[in-house]
Design a protein around this motif. Structure first.
Motif, PDB file in Angstrom:
ATOM      1  N   GLY A 203       0.836  -1.330   0.064  1.00 61.50           N
ATOM      2  CA  GLY A 203      -0.075  -0.285  -0.144  1.00 61.50           C
ATOM      3  C   GLY A 203       0.531   1.480   0.319  1.00 61.50           C
ATOM      4  O   GLY A 203       1.849   0.856  -0.502  1.00 61.50           O
ATOM      5  N   GLU A 207      -0.507   4.499   4.882  1.00 61.59           N
ATOM      6  CA  GLU A 207      -1.495   2.856   5.333  1.00 61.59           C
ATOM      7  C   GLU A 207      -0.315   1.750   5.433  1.00 61.59           C
ATOM      8  O   GLU A 207      -0.468   1.123   6.877  1.00 61.59           O
ATOM      9  CB  GLU A 207      -1.856   2.483   3.440  1.00 61.59           C
ATOM     10  CG  GLU A 207      -3.123   3.390   3.032  1.00 61.59           C
ATOM     11  CD  GLU A 207      -3.394   3.019   2.186  1.00 61.59           C
ATOM     12  OE1 GLU A 207      -4.138   3.126   1.637  1.00 61.59           O
ATOM     13  OE2 GLU A 207      -3.011   2.072   1.338  1.00 61.59           O
ATOM     14  N   THR A 208       1.189   1.858   5.536  1.00 68.06           N
ATOM     15  CA  THR A 208       1.906   0.584   5.605  1.00 68.06           C
ATOM     16  C   THR A 208       1.936   0.475   7.592  1.00 68.06           C
ATOM     17  O   THR A 208       1.826   0.127   7.741  1.00 68.06           O
ATOM     18  CB  THR A 208       2.752   0.158   5.796  1.00 68.06           C
ATOM     19  OG1 THR A 208       2.933  -0.094   3.605  1.00 68.06           O
ATOM     20  CG2 THR A 208       4.181  -0.520   5.828  1.00 68.06           C
ATOM     21  N   GLU A 210       1.097   3.277   9.524  1.00 64.68           N
ATOM     22  CA  GLU A 210      -0.313   2.790  10.174  1.00 64.68           C
ATOM     23  C   GLU A 210      -1.045   1.747  10.323  1.00 64.68           C
ATOM     24  O   GLU A 210      -1.327   1.180  11.450  1.00 64.68           O
ATOM     25  CB  GLU A 210      -1.755   3.841   9.053  1.00 64.68           C
ATOM     26  CG  GLU A 210      -1.853   5.193   9.072  1.00 64.68           C
ATOM     27  CD  GLU A 210      -2.754   5.664   8.789  1.00 64.68           C
ATOM     28  OE1 GLU A 210      -3.646   4.792   7.775  1.00 64.68           O
ATOM     29  OE2 GLU A 210      -3.044   6.271   8.386  1.00 64.68           O
TER      30      GLU A 210
END
Length: 265
Positions: A203, A207-208, A210
């Motif tokens: 991603g 995103e990673t 998070e």
């Protein structure tokens, strides 16, 4: 029962009970995809970035040791391919003794809980943990909730998968992420084993990170994250960011900033 040897080797693949593991066994599954052709450079980068251990199939061992910068090494013991008849039908590819001969500090085994192949994989995982216990070798069980009618992100199903890993004698368990820290807390509480998450398809950087922050907030113990790290345009930088969250308790923004990654990514 965890032996002195098992505990000592667990410390080689983690730091203070938390883990940043980068699996790169995808060559058997997907072929020599981005990040795996020159696997030597990728291993060098991710371990410089803060990965505690890398993971491959046994045949790649000669390409690992000179490039892992003194970090841990895990040999994976089953596999399948994306072009075969059933990717969930993971077959044995090695033994604990072969992994030891390859210089492994631990072994790993993949089980799809809820799949048609679950019965055979339960039997095989039990055999792996028994053999590993004889040698004091830790077992990382990759226990996924996968199969007909199974929601692979359902916290109840994931909790069942990680508990199965403990029941069968694993020392560490990897599973999918349920999407948020609140639901993932149930997964972590379903076992006394350290729980690490898979990364899945790559991603955005945010995103990673998070996702990594979420698993740590839920009481998890880190990541076993492959494509999100080894297919990154800068594997060392994303490994640094992941390690910052897992080992230094950084926020998402702090981790991205310290790794030199764009905050808006």
């Amino acid at each position: 029962m965890t032996t002195t040897g098992t505990q000592a080797r667990l410390e080689r693949i983690g730091t203070d009970g938390n883990y940043v593991i980068v699996p790169m066994d995808h060559g058997i599954t997907m072929g020599a995809v981005q990040g795996l052709k020159d696997i030597e450079s990728t291993i060098d980068g991710v371990t410089r970035g803060g990965a505690d251990a890398v993971l491959t199939q046994k045949g790649i061992a000669p390409r690992v040791h000179e490039n892992k910068n003194g970090q841990g090494y895990i040999v994976h013991l089953n596999g399948s391919t994306t072009i075969g008849p059933d990717e969930q039908d993971k077959r044995m590819t090695g033994t604990v003794e072969e992994a030891i001969r390859a210089g492994a500090d631990a072994v790993s085994f993949h089980i799809n809980v809820g799949s048609d192949h679950e019965p055979d994989q339960i039997t095989q995982l039990a055999e792996v943990t028994e053999a590993a216990d004889r040698f004091g070798i830790p077992v990382l069980a990759m226990a996924y909730a996968r199969g007909p009618g199974v929601d692979s992100e359902d916290a109840e199903a994931l909790g069942h998968a990680v508990r199965l890993a403990e029941e069968l004698g694993a020392d560490l368990v990897k599973t999918g992420y349920s999407g948020d820290a609140e639901s993932f807390q149930h997964v972590v509480e379903s076992t006394r084993l350290p729980v690490v998450i898979a990364g899945g398809a790559k991603g955005t950087d945010r995103e990673t990170i998070e996702m990594v922050r979420g698993v740590m907030d839920a009481g998890g113990s880190g990541v076993s994250m492959g494509r999100s790290i080894f297919q990154h345009e800068n594997p060392e930088a994303i490994a640094t960011a992941v390690s910052g969250v897992v080992h230094d308790d950084l926020s998402v923004d702090e981790a991205l900033r310290e790794a030199g990654l764009a905050l808006e990514a």
